[in-house]
Design a protein around this motif. Structure first.
Motif, short mmCIF file in Angstrom:
data_model
loop_
_atom_site.label_atom_id
_atom_site.label_comp_id
_atom_site.label_asym_id
_atom_site.label_seq_id
_atom_site.Cartn_x
_atom_site.Cartn_y
_atom_site.Cartn_z
N SER A 34 151.17 43.51 -122.60
CA SER A 34 151.23 42.32 -123.44
C SER A 34 150.82 41.05 -122.86
O SER A 34 150.69 40.06 -123.22
N GLU A 35 151.15 41.28 -121.38
CA GLU A 35 151.05 39.94 -120.55
C GLU A 35 150.32 40.16 -119.17
O GLU A 35 150.39 41.68 -118.93
N GLU A 36 149.49 39.46 -118.51
CA GLU A 36 149.11 39.61 -117.31
C GLU A 36 149.97 39.67 -116.34
O GLU A 36 150.86 39.36 -116.28
N ARG A 49 151.89 39.51 -113.13
CA ARG A 49 151.96 38.16 -112.29
C ARG A 49 151.42 38.51 -110.74
O ARG A 49 151.01 37.62 -110.33
N LEU A 69 156.75 41.01 -104.42
CA LEU A 69 157.26 40.03 -105.42
C LEU A 69 157.29 40.57 -106.75
O LEU A 69 157.81 39.91 -107.32
N SER A 123 157.97 41.53 -110.11
CA SER A 123 159.46 41.70 -110.92
C SER A 123 159.20 41.86 -112.29
O SER A 123 160.15 42.41 -112.94
N ARG A 180 154.50 46.09 -112.45
CA ARG A 180 154.86 47.49 -112.06
C ARG A 180 154.29 48.21 -112.66
O ARG A 180 153.94 49.24 -111.94
N ARG A 187 165.16 42.78 -104.05
CA ARG A 187 164.85 44.03 -105.03
C ARG A 187 164.95 45.62 -104.19
O ARG A 187 164.91 46.55 -104.72
N TYR A 188 164.50 45.32 -102.90
CA TYR A 188 164.36 46.66 -102.16
C TYR A 188 165.65 47.00 -101.22
O TYR A 188 166.19 47.82 -100.68
N VAL A 237 156.29 37.57 -99.29
CA VAL A 237 156.10 37.55 -100.72
C VAL A 237 155.22 36.80 -101.46
O VAL A 237 154.72 37.40 -102.45
N SER A 291 141.75 40.98 -117.74
CA SER A 291 141.72 42.53 -117.64
C SER A 291 141.85 43.20 -116.38
O SER A 291 141.63 42.25 -115.33
N HIS A 305 140.77 46.26 -113.99
CA HIS A 305 139.91 47.92 -113.94
C HIS A 305 140.56 48.61 -112.87
O HIS A 305 140.56 48.07 -111.81
N LYS A 353 143.76 45.82 -120.74
CA LYS A 353 143.47 44.60 -121.56
C LYS A 353 144.59 43.85 -121.89
O LYS A 353 145.59 44.52 -122.17
N ILE A 354 144.54 42.60 -121.69
CA ILE A 354 145.79 41.68 -122.22
C ILE A 354 145.82 41.32 -123.65
O ILE A 354 144.68 40.57 -123.98
N MET A 358 164.76 37.43 -113.03
CA MET A 358 163.94 38.23 -112.08
C MET A 358 164.71 39.48 -111.58
O MET A 358 164.27 40.11 -110.78
N MET A 410 169.79 45.64 -108.88
CA MET A 410 169.63 44.91 -107.71
C MET A 410 171.38 44.35 -107.38
O MET A 410 171.97 44.03 -108.41
N ASP A 457 171.17 40.94 -103.30
CA ASP A 457 169.93 40.83 -103.52
C ASP A 457 169.46 39.51 -104.21
O ASP A 457 168.67 38.91 -104.06
N HIS A 496 156.81 32.89 -109.75
CA HIS A 496 156.19 34.11 -110.34
C HIS A 496 154.99 34.64 -109.76
O HIS A 496 154.81 35.86 -109.71
N TYR A 497 154.14 33.77 -109.60
CA TYR A 497 152.72 34.22 -109.09
C TYR A 497 152.73 34.21 -107.54
O TYR A 497 151.95 35.05 -107.04
N PRO A 532 135.43 42.82 -120.78
CA PRO A 532 135.70 43.22 -119.38
C PRO A 532 134.60 44.18 -119.08
O PRO A 532 134.07 44.32 -117.96
N THR A 546 144.71 34.91 -127.09
CA THR A 546 144.85 35.34 -125.49
C THR A 546 143.63 34.64 -124.62
O THR A 546 143.04 35.18 -123.87
N ARG A 599 149.14 28.47 -122.22
CA ARG A 599 150.03 29.67 -122.42
C ARG A 599 150.78 29.74 -121.04
O ARG A 599 151.90 30.02 -120.91
#
Lengths: 570, 325
Positions: free
Chosen positions: A39-41, A43, A49, A51, A56, A128-129, A191, A214, A216, A245-246, B40, B45, B49, B84-85, B172, B274, B280
């Motif tokens: 659905s999304e790229e 992050r 980092l 989440s 994941r 988280r860990y 992070v 995308s 690969h 593919k996003i 997040m 957690m 945390d 986030h990034y 791709p 997309t 976005r």
């Protein structure tokens, strides 16, 4: 014709010819590439980092844990470890033997990597860990392939929640960690380290990431599971490459699946798409159970919601089967415990099923009787002297005060139409009892802040789409210690008996003993109902018929077992 | 007031406005409901945390202190790290911005060219059937609901007819093929641009055509057009050389401002197709309380819009010496 018009027409002519030119020679179909729509790229590919779900998913192909879930039993089974951990109660230690394995660069996975991973998490206190490892007193490499974990005290969750975390390569992370330590804020530096080429020992390695488009992955020739039989499954992987593919919207992703542009949509599909997908002979729809929980919670810190009988009456009058059949179109199941029924070992069967099997009038009568028995009254009750159900006046509390209007907060319909609809339905059913409830959709972030951060609410509807299979979340949700800002005890539930059992369950190393405690905890929660469990949607996924070997387990076919077994059809 | 003084005064005004925007955005985001940390975390957690995460993101500092850090960092060109990034927001914006500029500026320029040409023609044939049909069609196009038309185009042209990509900016598979040269890759981007471009152009061309038509009608009633006719010039020459350029000024102004606003991208267009642009990211950053990314994106847009306004003001003053503010 003037100049601009000629330019526009020339451009239009050119672009109309372009698809013909492009679509003829370049389309390359490679049967050994599994194309997955997400659905999304993702992050980030920095494991410390990540989440979001898509990061994941990508990382699950690369980094591997010592143990994972057996698809049949859902109990832990050795993965990077060779055998089950050996517990020594005298030392409070676990010994784990690693199987022969290599990182994707060909270097050996050793006990030293495991020690390094644990030390890194503890030293940097990685969110988280850290909470999963902070009770580990010491970890040592006994030999090249044997690790020994010494615990501060017995912890039942060590095997089910700690040993299922990923192990990282010392070679990859030691220089990055050392560099982070030199910074003013080492954790932030760690992070925020950009990881472009994560080194793992999983079935695939990242080849390249085209931002916004995308990812690969290519098969890791050194994958320890290749041609091995684990949990009675002969593992591959049987595809050479994986392409993520996003897609920004589900509509376009579904079209891509039907058109054959992707082979699998690693993304929960809404029930509305099912009829259309089922018509397509090239697409197979998978319905799987999920470890999930959607519930209504009261703020039991406040009156009158602190009254258990009011909450029980709400549970009785709430028609969960209506949600399942009408709102979720049958692609869900009702919940009568906080632990999903599919989690068979931990789920307690002998729990009250409030209002199940009753008609609307019967539910109103039963709830009215319960409230009347416990001091509630009405000028015009919901059920008259002849037993007929009618429109009641507003309910009067046992204190003699009329009940004030209260708000049920729900996520907005654009975020989750199901929960927004459930809020409205519960509002109507409570109004049938003269309880002046109003459902109010609110942006998800604001809702969380009110409920979790500020505790400024009356009632709310929330859910967890992916609950851990270990039921330790019961303790998180209802232990009084967690009733604090940003704590998981959002309802503000306090029960010393529950706290005692919950604390005991953490150190109960005998699974049967722990099961008994967890069952008892469920009984208490379902009696007191700080949360009223509502429903649990099914995981709906779809895949192209070009591939087979999907492993359907709790949570769906999007899992590592599938990735290691799926193969193109002849 | 001289032109130099006008520029100086306008620049000072812009600096004050920008400071207000800078501060307003900060407080707007930080005081708005929502907590980045809540989004997040998951039940596995512990609250400890979550506290670690709060501290890591710097959200445990008082608001005023965060504001001072924000101003200091801004002055040193540091826009912060995206929650986030985990990367500098300038880097994230820098990756996305060219994609947005490519799609939206192409669309605006093409739409403007078409709008000016066709608007001029329909004004010339005012009252004829072509004028009625084109004007109504333009109105319809201008009011179309963009996500709907975008999905319709995808369904018809990419799914049913085929030949167009369903979404994205590149293939791709093609880009991973070492045999693909830069020309092939450029054509691939163009191929992916077609449907979003068509969607955006259909919406924009209606707008420009209507502005051009209206401006042209006004121009055609000017005395110098009558003079041109009296001189015996051909109708085509009067339309294209005399009336057209003068009538297109409002469209050009509109295009200038549209180009500035195009930086924020069409979040909806980018989502449906997309298209990896900044629109976005903006939506994502706002909905997930990624303050650094959202703030930097809005600030960047503010800068571009303010500068574009300054340029338009100065150009007006330069082109028409009668104008002084």
């Amino acid at each position: 014709m003037n100049q601009p018009a000629r330019l526009v027409q020339g451009f239009v002519f050119f672009v109309l010819l372009l698809p013909l030119f492009l679509s003829t020679g370049w389309a390359k179909e490679n049967e050994t590439t599994l194309k997955i729509g997400i659905s999304e790229e993702p992050r980030t590919l920095n494991i410390w980092l990540a989440s979001d779900a898509n990061s994941r998913k990508a990382l699950s192909l690369i980094y591997q844990p010592l143990y994972t879930r057996n698809p049949d039993t859902m109990r832990i089974t050795p993965w990077l470890a060779e055998s089950m951990p050996v517990y020594d109660p005298r030392e409070i230690s676990y010994t784990v033997r690693l199987r022969p394995a290599k990182w994707a660069d060909g270097s050996e996975v050793t006990a030293d990597d495991v020690v390094f991973t644990v030390n890194l998490i503890q030293e940097f206190e990685v969110p988280r860990y850290y909470s999963k490892w902070d009770f580990v007193r010491k970890v040592e490499a006994v030999d090249k392939r044997t690790v020994k974990f010494y615990l501060k005290e017995p912890k039942a969750i060590f095997t089910t929640r700690t040993l299922v975390n990923y192990i990282v390569s010392r070679k990859e992370w030691e220089p990055l960690a050392e560099k982070a330590k030199t910074k003013e804020k080492p954790l932030t530096a760690l992070v925020n380290t950009k990881v472009e080429s994560p080194l793992g020992c999983g079935p695939f390695a990242l080849e390249d990431w085209k931002e916004g488009t995308s990812l690969h992955f290519t098969r890791n020739e050194h994958f320890f599971g290749q041609n091995q039989t684990l949990a009675q499954r002969k593992l591959g992987p049987h595809v050479d490459k994986i392409l993520f593919k996003i897609y920004g919207t589900a509509d376009v992703a579904i079209l891509a699946l039907k058109k054959g542009n992707i082979d699998f949509l690693w993304w929960g599909i809404q029930p509305g798409y099912i009829p259309d997908l089922k018509k397509d002979e090239d697409v197979r729809v998978f319905l799987s159970e999920k470890s999930a929980l959607y519930f209504m919670g009261y703020n039991v810190r406040k009156k009158p919601f602190s009254d258990r009988y009011l909450r029980q009456a709400t549970a009785i009058v709430t028609d969960k089967d209506f949600f399942v059949k009408r709102v979720l179109q049958g692609y869900a199941s009702r919940m009568d415990s906080i632990v999903p029924a599919e989690n068979t070992f931990w789920h307690a069967d002998d729990l009250p099923h409030y209002g199940q099997g009753l008609s609307r009038d019967e539910r109103i009568k039963k709830a009215t009787a319960l409230l009347a028995e416990n001091g509630y009254s009405w000028k015009t009750p919901p059920v008259d002297e002849d037993g007929n159900v009618g429109s009641p006046s507003d309910i009067i509390l046992p204190s003699g005060q009329p009940m004030q209007k209260f708000v049920i907060l729900t996520p907005p319909a654009d975020y989750d139409p199901n929960r927004a609809t459930c809020g409205l339905m519960i509002q109507e059913w409570l109004n049938d009892l003269g309880i002046p409830a109003i459902a109010r959709p609110m942006s998800f972030g604001a809702l969380l802040q009110k409920v979790k951060g500020e505790h400024d609410f009356d009632a709310f509807i929330l859910g967890y789409g992916r609950l851990s299979l270990d039921p330790d979340y019961l303790r998180s949700f209802f232990h009084s210690r967690n009733d604090k800002s940003r704590g998981w005890n959002m309802s503000g539930y306090h029960n010393p008996e529950f706290d005692r059992l919950a604390t005991k369950s953490v150190s109960a190393m005998d699974p049967d003993k722990r099961q008994e405690l967890i069952h008892r905890m469920q009984e208490i929660v379902m009696r007191d109902l700080p949360y009223i469990p509502l429903y649990k949607p099914q995981e709906i996924e779809a895949a192209n018929m070009k591939f087979s070997g999907w492993e359907q387990m709790v949570g769906g076919i999007g899992n590592l077992w599938s990735i290691c077994q799926v193969k193109p059809n002849e | 007031m001289t032109l130099r003084r006008l520029i100086l005064r306008r620049s000072l005004e812009i600096l004050v406005i920008f400071f207000l925007i800078l501060s307003g955005l900060f407080f707007l985001f930080h005081l708005a409901p929502g907590d980045p940390v809540s989004r997040m975390v998951d039940p596995s957690m512990s609250p400890e945390d979550a506290e670690l995460l709060v501290s890591q993101l710097g959200l445990d500092q008082p608001l005023w202190l965060r504001y001072l850090y924000y101003l200091k960092n801004f002055c040193t060109g540091d826009f912060g790290i995206s929650f986030h990034y985990g990367r500098p927001v300038v880097e994230v914006i820098g990756e996305r911005l060219p994609n947005t500029i490519l799609l939206f500026t192409t669309s605006i320029i093409l739409s403007a060219l078409a709008g000016i040409s066709w608007g001029k023609l329909v004004a010339w044939y005012k009252g004829k059937r072509v004028d009625t049909v084109v004007t109504i069609t333009s109105l319809v196009c201008h009011t179309l609901f963009l996500p709907w038309i975008a999905l319709l185009f995808i369904w018809v042209f990419a799914y049913k007819i085929g030949g167009f990509p369903l979404n994205g900016m590149i293939s791709p598979e093609l880009w991973s093929d070492p045999a693909s040269g830069w020309f092939v890759k450029a054509l691939d981007i163009l191929h992916h641009m077609l449907l979003p471009l068509l969607t955006l152009s259909i919406i924009h061309v209606g707008e420009y055509l209507l502005i051009m038509r209206s401006s042209m009608l006004e121009t055609l009633s000017e005395d110098y057009i009558l003079t041109a006719r009296a001189k015996g010039l051909s109708e085509k020459r009067i339309r294209n050389r005399h009336a057209g350029p003068n009538a297109s000024l409002p469209v050009v102004t509109n295009v200038g401002l549209s180009l500035a606003f195009s930086i924020n991208g069409g979040a909806l267009t980018e989502t449906v197709f997309t298209w990896p642009g900044i629109g976005r990211e903006l939506i994502f950053a706002v909905s997930n309380n990624d303050y650094p990314l959202a703030l930097a994106s809005f600030l960047f847009i503010s800068i571009v819009v303010l500068v574009a306004n300054l340029v338009v003001d100065v150009l007006y003053a330069y082109l028409d010496p009668r104008i002084r503010y």
